[in-house]
Design an enzyme around this catalytic site. Structure first.
Site, short mmCIF file in Angstrom:
data_model
loop_
_atom_site.label_atom_id
_atom_site.label_comp_id
_atom_site.label_asym_id
_atom_site.label_seq_id
_atom_site.Cartn_x
_atom_site.Cartn_y
_atom_site.Cartn_z
N GLY A 326 0.81 -1.20 0.00
CA GLY A 326 0.00 0.00 0.00
C GLY A 326 0.86 1.26 0.00
O GLY A 326 1.94 1.30 -0.57
N SER A 327 0.40 2.28 0.69
CA SER A 327 1.07 3.58 0.64
C SER A 327 2.41 3.61 1.36
O SER A 327 3.16 4.58 1.23
CB SER A 327 0.15 4.65 1.23
OG SER A 327 -0.97 4.85 0.39
N THR A 328 2.76 2.54 2.13
CA THR A 328 4.09 2.51 2.71
C THR A 328 5.16 2.40 1.62
O THR A 328 6.34 2.66 1.87
CB THR A 328 4.26 1.32 3.68
OG1 THR A 328 4.10 0.09 2.96
CG2 THR A 328 3.22 1.39 4.80
N PHE A 329 4.73 2.06 0.41
CA PHE A 329 5.64 1.92 -0.73
C PHE A 329 5.95 3.27 -1.38
O PHE A 329 6.87 3.37 -2.20
CB PHE A 329 5.01 0.98 -1.76
CG PHE A 329 5.91 0.60 -2.90
CD1 PHE A 329 6.88 -0.36 -2.77
CD2 PHE A 329 5.77 1.23 -4.14
CE1 PHE A 329 7.71 -0.71 -3.84
CE2 PHE A 329 6.58 0.90 -5.21
CZ PHE A 329 7.56 -0.08 -5.05
#
Length: 647
Positions: A326-329
């Site tokens: 998800g947005s941790t990427f």
């Protein structure tokens, strides 16, 4: 010619002399024979009585004491306890089935247990002792010893068995031991003779398995004398073996317990890591299980409970689970664009709430959009459109290259089972895997950690640690072997401009401390411990156009298995990074509301050395946090015990 009287007298003297000599020799021989008979019949009577009863000398292996597993402070994680057991030897027992039935009248033995023992007896050589039952009570052990003369071939023994005093806290890390199987032996070239001992236990998963050669030690041997019914008469000689080496992990048992309890009943995982040397301080997977059940022989009922649990307690989600990050990427996408020169930290993108490619529309999580944002605000507010746009500029191959540089798509070599490689896709990967060309939509999905991208909580912790330290730090789990520290080389500096890393770090700071940061409610109030982080929410279902038009159904209105995964990565202190943490909660909903509070608590536990002080939390949250900590049932792991090394 007639003999003279003189000749006759001389001849008689010779005969008498010879008779005396012969008589003396015979008397001496009789005396020696009598002395020898007395020695054999009186002095050595006991010795030869034993031989007369068909005694024989047997040589048996003595299993070595398995090495201990300790936490970084010397607290016991895996040890050995005394175990009373009974064995039977076929060549001395005669009618094995009859002897086993006789034994069953003394101690409880089921028909099934007797059947298994008979099969094991047939498979093994006649002189090999077969374990009939172990973990006997002292009363049962005493009964067998008293009745030994009526049980040919049966021998009560005292040995060691593995025990895990912290049970579920380290089940996925340390694993457990179990009896050697034919499959185990088939996979070992030139197996150690000690492995042939029936029911000898070796590591099956986790550190127990991957450090088996270090932990096992070397067998000793003993020469024993047994009589014709197989009863051990005496031990003639004993040569003790070499115990296995003790292993000290990098994990802190108290932090591990805190992380395990903090995850609670969620299907989740958390990893805490020292950003400077890669030491894993905690690596928890929930729910967990009691490894002692497997050592003792888990029942079908207990095993069914574990297998039928939809939260998969037997799976080590921390290293085995592969999730869309998800947005941790988004830090990966941002760094790739900076490094490729596609953007600068000041490059701005307008977000109207969606991004169009041809006839297809890719939505931002914020329906009304974020307006014009640069990298700092794009990370802080987690704007999807910003990363859709810059990903198109840099391309998937550069993004994948940066992802691998930060530890994604890589198998990190820890002594644990089923470690996943994750997936860090690029054009060549898709062509090889699916025989298809890479599409624009694939890049857009990958830019926000969806699509083909998969990462484990361990990999996400490594990513956060590398961003925080600017070095290619590798995770490690073994701290010492027999009190000898395992050397760790200084990690190489990442080939990324420091200014680019600073730009991403500032964006992660805004996530926690900015006015519109997505995780500002989980910030740390202590200025000396300020944290940087990134939220992530990974969809596990497709949202249709109709659902978007009418309003996306919230996670709490969906069945558990259709809810989004909640993710969070962080490190602290922001200006002097020491610890990085990642948390993944399967189907937990939002990363900011579910994963971030857990990560903050674990991070503070690592940094403060105890239960986090309430002063580290925003004032409005302290009452709730105090209640939360009071309700947490933390284990008292005790003081470190003095442990001797083999040296």
């Amino acid at each position: 010619m007639r003999r003279t009287p003189r000749d006759t007298e001389e001849s008689a003297r010779k005969i008498r002399r010879r008779a005396l000599l012969m008589g003396g020799a015979m008397a001496g021989f009789v005396a020696v024979l009598g002395g020898r008979m007395r020695y054999l019949q009186i002095d050595q009577a006991d010795e030869f009585r034993l031989l007369a009863e068909e005694n024989r000398i047997n040589i048996r292996l003595i299993p070595p004491a398995r090495g201990l597993i300790l936490d970084r402070n010397g607290k016991l994680i895996a040890g050995n306890e005394q175990n009373y057991r009974v064995v039977i030897t076929r060549e001395a027992a005669g009618d094995v089935e009859l002897v086993l039935k006789r034994l069953a009248t003394i101690v409880p033995l089921t028909e099934d247990e007797i059947g298994k023992t008979l099969k094991e007896v047939e498979r093994r050589s006649s002189f090999v002792p077969i374990t009939v039952a172990d973990r006997l009570s002292w009363d049962d052990f005493s009964k067998i010893s008293i009745n030994a003369p009526t049980l040919p071939g049966v021998t009560p023994e005292v040995g060691l068995s593995r025990v895990y005093p912290l049970d579920s806290d380290f089940a996925h890390v340390v694993g457990y031991v179990g009896p050697v199987s034919e499959k185990d032996l088939a996979g070992i070239e030139n197996p150690d003779p000690v492995l042939q001992i029936p029911k000898f236990q070796i590591g099956k998963i986790g550190v127990e398995r991957w450090q088996e050669d270090v932990l096992r030690g070397h067998a000793g041997q003993k020469r024993i004398e047994v009589n014709h019914v197989g009863r051990v008469m005496r031990e003639l000689e004993r040569q003790e073996g070499t115990p296995g080496a003790n292993i000290r992990l990098t994990i802190d048992a108290d932090i591990q317990n805190f992380a395990q309890v903090r995850l609670g009943e969620e299907s989740a995982a958390a990893v805490a890591m020292d950003v400077q040397n890669g030491d894993i301080l905690a690596i928890a997977s929930a729910p967990s299980f009691d490894p002692n059940l497997f050592v003792r022989g888990i029942s079908q009922a207990d095993y069914s409970v574990l297998m039928e649990n939809d939260h998969r307690p037997l799976a080590n989600k921390a290293v085995q689970g592969a999730y869309p990050p998800g947005s941790t990427f988004k830090m990966v996408t941002g760094l790739a664009a900076l490094a490729a020169g596609a953007i600068t930290p000041q490059t701005s993108v307008y977000c109207p709430g969606h991004y169009e490619v041809g006839t297809r529309r890719f939505h931002c999580w914020k329906r009304g959009g974020h307006g014009t944002v640069a990298l700092n605000d794009a990370l802080g507010q987690s704007c999807d459109v910003y990363f859709y746009d810059i990903a198109q500029r840099v391309g998937i191959d550069k993004i994948a290259e940066m992802g691998r540089l930060l530890g994604l798509g890589q198998r990190h070599a820890l002594p644990m089972s089923a470690i996943t490689d994750g997936v860090m896709p690029d054009k060549a990967w898709k062509q090889q895997r699916y025989g298809q060309d890479w599409r624009v939509g694939d890049t857009i999905n990958a830019s926000i950690g969806q699509g083909y991208v998969l990462a484990s909580p361990l990999q996400l912790a490594v990513m956060a640690a590398r961003i925080a330290s600017g070095r290619a730090v590798e995770p490690r789990l073994i701290h010492m072997v027999d009190n000898t520290p395992v050397a760790v080389a200084e990690a190489a500096v990442l080939p990324v401009e420091p200014g680019f890393l600073d730009g991403v770090r500032r964006g992660m700071y805004e996530v926690m401390n900015g006015a519109r940061g997505t995780a500002k409610s989980s910030r740390i109030a202590d200025d000396s411990l300020l944290m940087a982080g990134k939220t992530g929410t990974a969809q596990v279902r497709n949202i249709s156009t109709a659902e978007r038009a009418s309003g996306v159904v919230s996670n709490d209105q969906l069945p558990w298995e259709r809810r989004d995964h909640a993710l969070f990565v962080c490190y602290a202190p922001y200006d002097n990074p020491r610890v990085a943490v990642s948390v993944v909660v399967e189907h937990g909903g939002g990363g900011s509301t579910v994963a971030a509070p857990i990560a903050r608590d674990i991070l503070l536990r690592c940094l403060t050395g105890g239960i986090p002080p309430l002063s580290a939390y925003p004032a409005a949250q302290r009452g709730r946090i105090e209640t939360q900590f009071k309700e947490m049932k933390l284990r008292d792991t005790g003081e470190a015990a003095p442990v001797k090394s083999r040296a």
